[in-house]
Design a protein around this motif. Structure first.
Motif: not given
Length: 274
Positions: A245-266
């Motif tokens: 829907x129109x309100x769900x458009x936008x720029x999406x990214x994910x964050x991955x996390x494990x016991x050592x650390x985390x990282x964000x995608x582009x």
């Protein structure tokens, strides 16, 4: 018959074969018994303690299969002249290296970038002469280094694998069981992907997928949508699905996390075609 027993008994000696190998039959012989003594009765001692008669064969002490538990200082004496034993001799049992053990330092989880030391230890007589380190990758075995210790500085995921050592002395060699070095690292090579390209019609099913390399594996993925005004949490999991829907458009990214650390995608852009 000679009556000065003290002089004769002082000449008693114990003969020991050399070398004495573990598992072999070994005879200790009490020598220099006065020939004029008829059928003399011998007493055997280990570390100064009398041995049971059933273990002896008069002037011979027999080990059917000698072991390191038999090591000690042995002497013999004529019965009734126990105060005049032979000079003690050492029974030293030789054996090849036992199966070595491998330990790692530090003992906590091995993190990428750390310095790791593997230690090989084995009991042997004579002591281990040389240690050799190997790495096994499938059916391929590579020789790495020699020495009791093997150090890996600035360890990386490429060092993950099975390591073992060989211990060697004059009488043989033995290999340790494989030690698996498991190098842990935070998520990397993180990417977010979309099952569409270009503009997407309203109501279409949208799937966003997040993937990453990590050890231990990623524990959770978290999704966010960024608009001109804010960044909002929109879901969790390796994949999220929704009808656009129109309100769900936008720029999406994910964050991955494990016991050592985390990282964000582009970011990946979800474009509404309305």
């Amino acid at each position: 018959m000679i009556t000065d027993h003290s002089n004769i008994l002082a000449d008693l000696s114990v003969g020991v074969p050399d070398p004495v190998m573990e598992g072999s039959e070994v005879k200790l012989i009490c020598n220099n018994i006065c020939p004029s003594l008829y059928n003399p009765t011998m007493i055997w001692r280990k570390n100064g303690q009398d041995l049971p008669v059933h273990q002896t064969n008069n002037n011979e002490l027999i080990f059917q299969s000698v072991s390191i538990e038999d090591e000690g200082h042995y002497s013999c004496a004529l019965k009734q002249h126990e105060d005049h034993p032979s000079r003690p001799v050492e029974l030293n049992v030789m054996f090849p290296p036992r199966v070595p053990s491998v330990s790692v330092s530090p003992h906590s989880q091995t993190l990428e970038g750390a310095s790791v030391t593997l230690t090989c230890s084995s009991e042997a007589n004579p002591p281990v002469e040389s240690y050799t380190w190997f790495n096994r990758n499938g059916s391929i075995v590579s020789k790495l280094d020699t020495g009791k210790y093997y150090n890996i500085g600035n360890v990386s995921s490429e060092h993950t694998g099975d390591y073992y050592c060989e211990a060697k002395n004059l009488y043989g060699a033995s290999n340790s069981t494989a030690f698996h070095l498991d190098v842990h690292y935070a998520p990397r090579k993180l990417s977010a992907s979309l099952n569409h390209s270009g503009k997407i019609a309203e109501g279409s099913s949208v799937t966003l997928t997040c993937s990453s390399d990590a050890n231990p594996p990623v524990e959770n993925y978290t999704w966010y949508r960024r608009t001109t005004a804010e960044t909002v949490h929109v879901g969790t999991g390796e994949r999220i699905n929704f009808n656009l829907t129109s309100d769900r458009a936008g720029l999406y990214h994910c964050e991955a996390h494990n016991s050592v650390g985390s990282l964000n995608s582009t970011g990946v852009e979800v474009v509404w075609a309305g």
